[in-house]
Design an enzyme around this catalytic site. Structure first.
Site, PDB file in Angstrom:
ATOM      1  N   GLN A  12     -20.942  19.790  23.336  1.00  2.69           N
ATOM      2  CA  GLN A  12     -20.027  19.075  24.133  1.00  2.69           C
ATOM      3  C   GLN A  12     -19.230  20.137  25.091  1.00  2.69           C
ATOM      4  N   ARG A  33     -30.686  27.486  20.796  1.00  2.00           N
ATOM      5  CA  ARG A  33     -31.428  27.673  19.655  1.00  2.00           C
ATOM      6  C   ARG A  33     -32.768  27.085  19.964  1.00  2.00           C
ATOM      7  N   SER A  36     -37.632  21.780  18.170  1.00  2.00           N
ATOM      8  CA  SER A  36     -38.986  21.334  18.307  1.00  2.00           C
ATOM      9  C   SER A  36     -38.990  20.184  19.434  1.00  2.00           C
ATOM     10  N   LEU A  79     -18.529  29.356  20.396  1.00  2.00           N
ATOM     11  CA  LEU A  79     -18.338  27.785  20.092  1.00  2.00           C
ATOM     12  C   LEU A  79     -19.269  27.232  18.930  1.00  2.00           C
ATOM     13  N   GLN A  82     -22.140  24.574  12.992  1.00  2.00           N
ATOM     14  CA  GLN A  82     -22.342  23.245  12.297  1.00  2.00           C
ATOM     15  C   GLN A  82     -21.030  22.686  12.291  1.00  2.00           C
ATOM     16  N   TYR A  94     -25.303  26.413   4.634  1.00  2.00           N
ATOM     17  CA  TYR A  94     -25.658  26.644   6.102  1.00  2.00           C
ATOM     18  C   TYR A  94     -24.277  26.714   6.794  1.00  2.00           C
ATOM     19  N   GLU A 126      -8.902  21.203  11.686  1.00  2.00           N
ATOM     20  CA  GLU A 126      -9.354  21.004  10.369  1.00  2.00           C
ATOM     21  C   GLU A 126      -8.842  21.881   9.132  1.00  2.00           C
ATOM     22  N   TYR A 149     -17.017  22.632   5.878  1.00  2.00           N
ATOM     23  CA  TYR A 149     -16.708  22.932   7.335  1.00  2.00           C
ATOM     24  C   TYR A 149     -15.372  23.713   7.489  1.00  2.00           C
ATOM     25  N   ARG A 184     -19.681  13.651  23.687  1.00  2.00           N
ATOM     26  CA  ARG A 184     -19.520  13.951  22.313  1.00  2.00           C
ATOM     27  C   ARG A 184     -20.710  13.526  21.505  1.00  2.00           C
TER      28      ARG A 184
HETATM   29  P1  NAP Z   1     -21.128  20.540  19.132  1.00  2.00           P
HETATM   30  O1  NAP Z   1     -21.112  19.504  20.264  1.00  2.00           O
HETATM   31  O2  NAP Z   1     -21.470  20.075  17.921  1.00  2.00           O
HETATM   32  O3  NAP Z   1     -21.910  21.819  19.521  1.00  2.00           O
HETATM   33  C1  NAP Z   1     -22.273  22.649  18.756  1.00  2.00           C
HETATM   34  C2  NAP Z   1     -22.964  23.873  19.453  1.00  2.00           C
HETATM   35  O4  NAP Z   1     -23.276  24.807  18.454  1.00  2.00           O
HETATM   36  C3  NAP Z   1     -24.299  23.255  19.744  1.00  2.00           C
HETATM   37  O5  NAP Z   1     -24.714  23.789  20.917  1.00  2.00           O
HETATM   38  C4  NAP Z   1     -25.296  23.793  18.778  1.00  2.00           C
HETATM   39  O6  NAP Z   1     -26.708  24.244  19.092  1.00  2.00           O
HETATM   40  C5  NAP Z   1     -24.526  25.156  18.581  1.00  2.00           C
HETATM   41  N1  NAP Z   1     -24.940  25.769  17.088  1.00  2.00           N
HETATM   42  C6  NAP Z   1     -24.943  25.102  16.084  1.00  2.00           C
HETATM   43  N2  NAP Z   1     -25.478  26.029  15.184  1.00  2.00           N
HETATM   44  C7  NAP Z   1     -26.077  27.259  15.831  1.00  2.00           C
HETATM   45  C8  NAP Z   1     -26.541  28.232  15.218  1.00  2.00           C
HETATM   46  N3  NAP Z   1     -26.658  28.626  13.904  1.00  2.00           N
HETATM   47  N4  NAP Z   1     -26.704  29.331  16.349  1.00  2.00           N
HETATM   48  C9  NAP Z   1     -26.260  29.137  17.468  1.00  2.00           C
HETATM   49  N5  NAP Z   1     -25.817  27.854  17.988  1.00  2.00           N
HETATM   50  C10 NAP Z   1     -25.724  26.890  16.956  1.00  2.00           C
HETATM   51  O7  NAP Z   1     -19.464  21.038  18.806  1.00  2.00           O
HETATM   52  P2  NAP Z   1     -18.294  20.815  20.014  1.00  2.00           P
HETATM   53  O8  NAP Z   1     -17.604  19.510  19.987  1.00  2.00           O
HETATM   54  O9  NAP Z   1     -18.727  21.236  21.339  1.00  2.00           O
HETATM   55  O10 NAP Z   1     -17.443  22.079  19.484  1.00  2.00           O
HETATM   56  C11 NAP Z   1     -17.405  23.412  19.833  1.00  2.00           C
HETATM   57  C12 NAP Z   1     -16.886  24.400  18.764  1.00  2.00           C
HETATM   58  O11 NAP Z   1     -15.489  23.763  18.631  1.00  2.00           O
HETATM   59  C13 NAP Z   1     -17.517  24.115  17.511  1.00  2.00           C
HETATM   60  O12 NAP Z   1     -17.425  25.434  16.836  1.00  2.00           O
HETATM   61  C14 NAP Z   1     -16.614  23.181  16.725  1.00  2.00           C
HETATM   62  O13 NAP Z   1     -16.629  23.292  15.455  1.00  2.00           O
HETATM   63  C15 NAP Z   1     -15.106  23.607  17.443  1.00  2.00           C
HETATM   64  N6  NAP Z   1     -14.096  22.736  17.594  1.00  2.00           N
HETATM   65  C16 NAP Z   1     -14.565  21.408  17.932  1.00  2.00           C
HETATM   66  C17 NAP Z   1     -13.586  20.416  18.152  1.00  2.00           C
HETATM   67  C18 NAP Z   1     -13.792  19.099  18.765  1.00  2.00           C
HETATM   68  O14 NAP Z   1     -12.891  18.205  18.545  1.00  2.00           O
HETATM   69  N7  NAP Z   1     -14.740  19.006  19.379  1.00  2.00           N
HETATM   70  C19 NAP Z   1     -12.258  20.854  17.642  1.00  2.00           C
HETATM   71  C20 NAP Z   1     -12.129  21.849  17.070  1.00  2.00           C
HETATM   72  C21 NAP Z   1     -13.001  22.873  17.005  1.00  2.00           C
HETATM   73  P3  NAP Z   1     -27.644  22.873  19.153  1.00  2.00           P
HETATM   74  O15 NAP Z   1     -27.667  22.174  20.158  1.00  2.00           O
HETATM   75  O16 NAP Z   1     -28.883  23.601  19.173  1.00  2.00           O
HETATM   76  O17 NAP Z   1     -27.507  22.008  17.843  1.00  2.00           O
HETATM   77  O1  F7E Z   2     -14.132  11.949  11.972  1.00  2.00           O
HETATM   78  C1  F7E Z   2     -13.433   8.852  10.083  1.00  2.00           C
HETATM   79  C2  F7E Z   2     -13.671  10.366   9.409  1.00  2.00           C
HETATM   80  O2  F7E Z   2     -16.432  13.085  12.315  1.00  2.00           O
HETATM   81  C3  F7E Z   2     -12.895  11.751  12.482  1.00  2.00           C
HETATM   82  C4  F7E Z   2     -15.363  17.966  14.747  1.00  2.00           C
HETATM   83  O3  F7E Z   2     -15.441  18.125  16.163  1.00  2.00           O
HETATM   84  O4  F7E Z   2     -12.938  17.472  14.901  1.00  2.00           O
HETATM   85  C5  F7E Z   2     -14.027  16.833  14.661  1.00  2.00           C
HETATM   86  O5  F7E Z   2     -13.980  16.324  13.034  1.00  2.00           O
HETATM   87  C6  F7E Z   2     -12.120  10.506  11.469  1.00  2.00           C
HETATM   88  C7  F7E Z   2     -12.352  11.196   9.923  1.00  2.00           C
HETATM   89  O6  F7E Z   2     -14.230  13.835  13.565  1.00  2.00           O
HETATM   90  C8  F7E Z   2     -16.381   7.301  10.435  1.00  2.00           C
HETATM   91  O7  F7E Z   2     -13.717  10.279   7.929  1.00  2.00           O
HETATM   92  C9  F7E Z   2     -14.622   6.762   9.763  1.00  2.00           C
HETATM   93  O8  F7E Z   2     -11.217  11.047   9.093  1.00  2.00           O
HETATM   94  O9  F7E Z   2     -15.040  11.905  14.466  1.00  2.00           O
HETATM   95  P1  F7E Z   2     -15.143  12.842  13.150  1.00  2.00           P
HETATM   96  P2  F7E Z   2     -13.567  15.222  12.391  1.00  2.00           P
HETATM   97  O10 F7E Z   2     -13.975  14.861  11.040  1.00  2.00           O
HETATM   98  O11 F7E Z   2     -12.178  14.811  12.766  1.00  2.00           O
HETATM   99  C10 F7E Z   2     -12.500  18.705  14.317  1.00  2.00           C
HETATM  100  C11 F7E Z   2     -11.147  18.802  14.869  1.00  2.00           C
HETATM  101  C12 F7E Z   2     -13.404  19.536  14.227  1.00  2.00           C
HETATM  102  O12 F7E Z   2     -13.037  20.620  14.284  1.00  2.00           O
HETATM  103  C13 F7E Z   2     -14.825  19.174  14.101  1.00  2.00           C
HETATM  104  O13 F7E Z   2     -15.762  19.919  14.413  1.00  2.00           O
HETATM  105  O14 F7E Z   2     -13.000   9.494  11.308  1.00  2.00           O
HETATM  106  N1  F7E Z   2     -14.481   7.899  10.317  1.00  2.00           N
HETATM  107  N2  F7E Z   2     -15.612   6.136   9.906  1.00  2.00           N
HETATM  108  C14 F7E Z   2     -15.817   8.273  10.458  1.00  2.00           C
HETATM  109  N3  F7E Z   2     -16.194   9.630  11.000  1.00  2.00           N
HETATM  110  C15 F7E Z   2     -17.476   9.669  11.137  1.00  2.00           C
HETATM  111  N4  F7E Z   2     -18.105  10.659  11.801  1.00  2.00           N
HETATM  112  N5  F7E Z   2     -18.210   8.424  11.245  1.00  2.00           N
HETATM  113  C16 F7E Z   2     -17.872   7.036  10.831  1.00  2.00           C
HETATM  114  O15 F7E Z   2     -18.622   6.267  10.798  1.00  2.00           O
END
Ligand code: NAP
Ligand code: F7E
Length: 338
Positions: A12, A33, A36, A79, A82, A94, A126, A149, A184
């Site tokens: 995203q 990455r 398949s 960025l 996992q 992992y 987190e 995580y 997302r």
């Molecule tokens: P995302 O949509 O899950 O994207 C993750 C990216 O990382 C994808 O491009 C994925 O590639 C790549 N990736 C996973 N494992 C890898 C590996 N071993 N080597 C190379 N690339 C790999 O996450 P996002 O929401 O864009 O978030 C971007 C970053 O910000 C992440 O580090 C996340 O933890 C962090 N973050 C996100 C949020 C949020 O609310 N979105 C908030 C705080 C921090 P594939 O397409 O190949 O799977």
């Molecule tokens: O969960 C609750 C769940 O998976 C939000 C990642 O981008 O933001 C993200 O992590 C809340 C949690 O995001 C479901 O238990 C209820 O309390 O959308 P989420 P996250 O865990 O906040 C942080 C900032 C990151 O860094 C992470 O990379 O929603 N919840 N029911 C659920 N969550 C999911 N996924 N699915 C449900 O059915």
């Protein structure tokens, strides 16, 4: 012209950051990455002669060292991760390798190649986790990770600070609160809800099953946050910043707001695992709770204080909670609904 490397370019944030940097005239190199099946849906529309993709993986230090040496970037945005908190309990090792040690491997590639590059680490709210709960959370709030995580991100946060202090690398953490968008992943709660509501509206799905409806999150719009990432690297000295909206909402509120976008008012009955959401007009069951979505340890409350970023970076979120829900619902009604 500046050159940037983005790991996680297919995600995203990677896709929005690519668009943002290209609009600023950057040459952008993305790490992808091998899968398949294709994983480039979010970036497939970007046709720009200054956008290049390279196969690699943040668990592979050889490819990272080679890439950094070859490209000699001005900026690196890490960025890749996992990034699913719930799934990190299923794949903790992992998650540690990719989300934690992957950061070290990039920092080492910078150090060993002696390259003068700025480094952005995608840190996360987190880290604050929980117990005891302090809110709002800022750069000075103590960390308490509540998942594999978050524990991996904690290592990545501190190794970024350490390489800044030990080797004088321009390395920064953006501690970003949840940010969402139509791009997302569909297994995160906001997008799971927006796709389900669109499908229910179109008669293609009966109901949605969720986990913890009481969890509170500080949800912003991803496009606002990638601009903040860039601003963090444009400063004179490296530092760490919280980006957040300063508003928090329950998962239940997100559900209500999403259904309101299609003219349905939800009324709730029952409590805990027996709580259910019904269409207030037809009485039809639309939402229930399935314990399989509960996490072994939960983060109950996230609410960020981004006053440092507002003051020093001049960063401000532009999109409100209601606007975010509307943007996501409109996109999913196009995708799955109408
Ligand atoms: P995302 O949509 O899950 O994207 C993750 C990216 O990382 C994808 O491009 C994925 O590639 C790549 N990736 C996973 N494992 C890898 C590996 N071993 N080597 C190379 N690339 C790999 O996450 P996002 O929401 O864009 O978030 C971007 C970053 O910000 C992440 O580090 C996340 O933890 C962090 N973050 C996100 C949020 C949020 O609310 N979105 C908030 C705080 C921090 P594939 O397409 O190949 O799977
Ligand atoms: O969960 C609750 C769940 O998976 C939000 C990642 O981008 O933001 C993200 O992590 C809340 C949690 O995001 C479901 O238990 C209820 O309390 O959308 P989420 P996250 O865990 O906040 C942080 C900032 C990151 O860094 C992470 O990379 O929603 N919840 N029911 C659920 N969550 C999911 N996924 N699915 C449900 O059915």
């Amino acid at each position: 012209m500046k050159t940037a490397i983005i790991t996680g370019v297919t995600g995203q944030d990677g896709s929005y950051l690519t668009e943002f940097l290209l609009s600023k005239g950057y040459e952008v190199h993305g790490l992808i990455r091998r899968h398949s099946t294709s994983c480039t849906q979010r970036i497939a529309h970007i046709a720009d002669e200054k956008f290049f993709l390279h196969y690699g993986d943040v668990t592979d230090s050889l490819c990272l060292t080679h890439l950094v040496k070859e490209i000699q970037p001005d900026e690196i945005y890490n960025l890749a991760a996992q990034s699913h908190v719930g799934i990190s309990f299923d794949v903790p090792e992992y998650t540690a390798e990719a989300t934690g040690i992957g950061t070290l491997k990039i920092l080492e590639a910078i150090r060993q190649n002696k390259i003068d590059t700025k480094f952005y680490q995608a840190s996360t709210s987190e880290l604050f986790g929980g117990l005891p709960y302090t809110a709002p959370q800022s750069e000075t709030t103590p960390f308490h990770p509540r998942s594999p995580y978050a524990a991996a991100k904690l290592y990545a946060y501190w190794i970024t600070v350490n390489y800044r202090e030990a080797y004088n690398i321009f390395a920064c953490n953006g501690i970003l609160f949840n940010h969402e968008s139509p791009r997302r992943g569909e297994d995160f709660v906001t997008r799971k809800i927006s796709t389900a509501v669109a499908k229910i509206f179109a008669g293609r799905q009966e109901k949605i099953s969720l986990g913890n409806l009481d969890a509170k999150r500080d949800w912003g719009f991803a496009k606002d946050y990638v601009e903040g990432m860039w601003l963090i690297l444009q400063q004179d000295k490296p530092d760490d910043f919280v980006l957040a909206t300063g508003e928090t909402h329950t998962v239940r509120e997100f559900v209500e707001a999403a259904f309101e976008e299609v003219g349905i008012k939800i009324i709730w009955r029952g409590a805990g695992v027996d709580e259910k959401g019904y269409d207030s007009e037809s009485g039809k069951l639309l939402v229930d709770v399935n314990p399989k979505y509960f996490r072994p340890a939960e983060v109950d409350l996230l609410l960020g204080d981004s006053s440092k970023a507002q003051k020093i970076l001049g960063w401000q979120r532009k999109v409100s909670f209601r606007e975010l829900v509307k943007i996501m619902m409109q996109a999913d009604l196009e995708n799955y609904g109408r």
